[in-house]
Motif scaffolding. Structure first.
Motif, PDB file in Angstrom:
ATOM      1  N   PHE A 169      11.684  -7.633 -10.287  1.00  0.00           N
ATOM      2  CA  PHE A 169      11.727  -7.046  -8.880  1.00  0.00           C
ATOM      3  C   PHE A 169      12.453  -5.719  -8.927  1.00  0.00           C
ATOM      4  O   PHE A 169      13.365  -5.548  -9.870  1.00  0.00           O
ATOM      5  CB  PHE A 169      12.262  -8.076  -7.899  1.00  0.00           C
ATOM      6  CG  PHE A 169      13.897  -8.250  -8.034  1.00  0.00           C
ATOM      7  CD1 PHE A 169      14.646  -7.386  -7.274  1.00  0.00           C
ATOM      8  CD2 PHE A 169      14.403  -9.428  -8.841  1.00  0.00           C
ATOM      9  CE1 PHE A 169      16.217  -7.826  -7.428  1.00  0.00           C
ATOM     10  CE2 PHE A 169      15.691  -9.574  -9.089  1.00  0.00           C
ATOM     11  CZ  PHE A 169      16.459  -8.694  -8.325  1.00  0.00           C
ATOM     12  N   GLN A 223       4.797 -15.523  -7.040  1.00  0.00           N
ATOM     13  CA  GLN A 223       5.224 -14.303  -6.755  1.00  0.00           C
ATOM     14  C   GLN A 223       4.806 -13.847  -5.227  1.00  0.00           C
ATOM     15  O   GLN A 223       5.431 -12.895  -4.512  1.00  0.00           O
ATOM     16  CB  GLN A 223       4.163 -13.460  -7.745  1.00  0.00           C
ATOM     17  CG  GLN A 223       4.660 -11.800  -7.691  1.00  0.00           C
ATOM     18  CD  GLN A 223       3.731 -11.213  -6.731  1.00  0.00           C
ATOM     19  OE1 GLN A 223       2.513 -11.744  -6.524  1.00  0.00           O
ATOM     20  NE2 GLN A 223       3.997  -9.793  -6.307  1.00  0.00           N
ATOM     21  N   THR A 224       3.523 -14.369  -4.661  1.00  0.00           N
ATOM     22  CA  THR A 224       3.214 -13.958  -3.221  1.00  0.00           C
ATOM     23  C   THR A 224       4.337 -14.235  -2.403  1.00  0.00           C
ATOM     24  O   THR A 224       4.606 -13.659  -1.195  1.00  0.00           O
ATOM     25  CB  THR A 224       1.805 -14.548  -3.043  1.00  0.00           C
ATOM     26  OG1 THR A 224       1.003 -13.912  -4.023  1.00  0.00           O
ATOM     27  CG2 THR A 224       1.358 -14.311  -1.776  1.00  0.00           C
ATOM     28  N   ASP A 254       7.570 -12.358  -2.610  1.00  0.00           N
ATOM     29  CA  ASP A 254       7.311 -10.898  -2.167  1.00  0.00           C
ATOM     30  C   ASP A 254       7.280 -10.891  -0.467  1.00  0.00           C
ATOM     31  O   ASP A 254       7.822  -9.886   0.054  1.00  0.00           O
ATOM     32  CB  ASP A 254       5.910 -10.435  -2.697  1.00  0.00           C
ATOM     33  CG  ASP A 254       6.117  -8.772  -2.574  1.00  0.00           C
ATOM     34  OD1 ASP A 254       6.809  -8.250  -2.387  1.00  0.00           O
ATOM     35  OD2 ASP A 254       4.861  -8.300  -2.207  1.00  0.00           O
ATOM     36  N   ASP A 285      10.577  -9.173   1.678  1.00  0.00           N
ATOM     37  CA  ASP A 285      10.298  -7.806   2.113  1.00  0.00           C
ATOM     38  C   ASP A 285      11.141  -7.315   3.165  1.00  0.00           C
ATOM     39  O   ASP A 285      11.517  -6.011   3.123  1.00  0.00           O
ATOM     40  CB  ASP A 285       8.792  -7.898   2.730  1.00  0.00           C
ATOM     41  CG  ASP A 285       8.178  -6.680   3.209  1.00  0.00           C
ATOM     42  OD1 ASP A 285       7.974  -5.658   2.569  1.00  0.00           O
ATOM     43  OD2 ASP A 285       8.076  -6.513   4.730  1.00  0.00           O
ATOM     44  N   LYS A 287      10.854  -5.354  -3.894  1.00  0.00           N
ATOM     45  CA  LYS A 287       9.242  -5.705  -4.089  1.00  0.00           C
ATOM     46  C   LYS A 287       9.367  -6.648  -5.457  1.00  0.00           C
ATOM     47  O   LYS A 287       9.709  -6.253  -6.288  1.00  0.00           O
ATOM     48  CB  LYS A 287       8.345  -4.239  -4.086  1.00  0.00           C
ATOM     49  CG  LYS A 287       7.251  -4.654  -5.047  1.00  0.00           C
ATOM     50  CD  LYS A 287       6.268  -5.170  -4.124  1.00  0.00           C
ATOM     51  CE  LYS A 287       4.703  -5.471  -4.807  1.00  0.00           C
ATOM     52  NZ  LYS A 287       4.072  -6.342  -4.002  1.00  0.00           N
ATOM     53  N   VAL A 288       8.921  -8.063  -5.450  1.00  0.00           N
ATOM     54  CA  VAL A 288       8.553  -8.577  -6.273  1.00  0.00           C
ATOM     55  C   VAL A 288       7.479  -8.292  -7.261  1.00  0.00           C
ATOM     56  O   VAL A 288       6.424  -8.764  -6.669  1.00  0.00           O
ATOM     57  CB  VAL A 288       8.662 -10.402  -5.884  1.00  0.00           C
ATOM     58  CG1 VAL A 288       8.554 -10.932  -7.138  1.00  0.00           C
ATOM     59  CG2 VAL A 288      10.087 -10.603  -5.155  1.00  0.00           C
TER      60      VAL A 288
END
Length: 258
Positions: A88, A139-140, A143, A147, A152-153
């Motif tokens: 990240f 990851q989604t 992220d 935020d 940002k991952v």
């Protein structure tokens, strides 16, 4: 008087040098003026007024974080030990400093809880076979949640999935049974296809009068080429039928006249 002037000059020079900061290309300075956010400065040479302004340095490069091993139970009640690596970077230095106390520690803790939560919803086979899809799911989620911290991952990779020795043996037996099942299915399918071809060949041979005799001759040629001590001559079926019909006919004895 001269001493007073030199003292003032030295103080001014000290404050001037103390207010100078050099930010690298990958660094940004979040400047607070009397406790309030003022600006994000850098890279290059910036000026921070001592006692009035405070500077907090933020690194914009991608951070590689090793997520510690997590003990979890899968949906099919299998205990596993999983660890991962997280990539990240900070996109918004202001949010990373103001919205969270320690964005690195917060991201690490969030990654651990998300790893346990997401992987616990899947079975062991999915952990072993669909690792790429699970990486994308983690990851989604990370992220979206980071935020608001200006983070940002970029990527999440599951490194190791450690299971008990007894479970390893059970998986090996399951894999062996699956291979045997596939081999039997393939063998049965081959036998079915071969039988279909034999039926077609038999129909083709029976439709032509001389085709069966040609087949007999070909078989004799193949047998003659082999080193065999016993040769079996195939007898045509029509000959057998003729012999059977002859044996079934009543035999009439001639009575000689005396």
């Amino acid at each position: 008087m001269l001493v007073y002037v030199l003292t003032v000059v030295l103080i001014i020079l000290f404050l001037l040098f103390a207010s100078l900061r050099i930010m690298m290309e990958y660094e940004r300075a979040v400047v607070l003026f009397l406790g309030r956010f003022q600006a994000v400065k850098g890279p290059g040479l910036i000026i921070v007024i001592p006692f009035l302004q405070r500077m907090i340095k933020v690194d914009l490069r991608t951070i590689t974080m090793d997520v510690p091993s997590q003990d979890l139970i899968t949906r099919d009640n299998v205990s596993v030990n999983v660890n991962a690596v997280l990539y990240f970077r900070v996109l918004k230095p202001k949010e990373a400093i103001i919205n969270v106390e320690n964005y690195i520690l917060a991201t690490e803790q969030l990654a651990q809880t998300t790893l346990r939560s997401v992987l616990g919803q899947h079975e062991l086979d999915e952990l072993l076979a669909e690792r790429e899809r699970l990486n994308e799911d983690i990851q989604t989620i990370l992220d979206q949640q980071t935020d608001q911290w200006g983070i940002k991952v970029a990527n999440v990779e599951i490194k190791h999935v450690d299971i008990d020795v007894t479970m390893v043996r059970a998986i090996a037996k399951q894999a062996e049974a699956e291979r045997e099942r596939r081999a039997k299915v393939i063998h049965a399918d081959g036998e079915f296809q071969a039988s279909s071809k034999l039926v077609d060949a038999a129909e083709k041979l029976s439709s032509q009068a001389g085709s069966m005799q040609l087949r007999y001759l070909q078989t004799l040629t193949e047998i003659a080429g082999e080193k065999s001590s016993t040769i079996v001559f195939p007898l045509p079926v029509n000959v057998l039928d003729a012999i059977q019909n002859w044996t079934n006919e009543p035999q009439v004895k001639e009575v000689s006249e005396e």
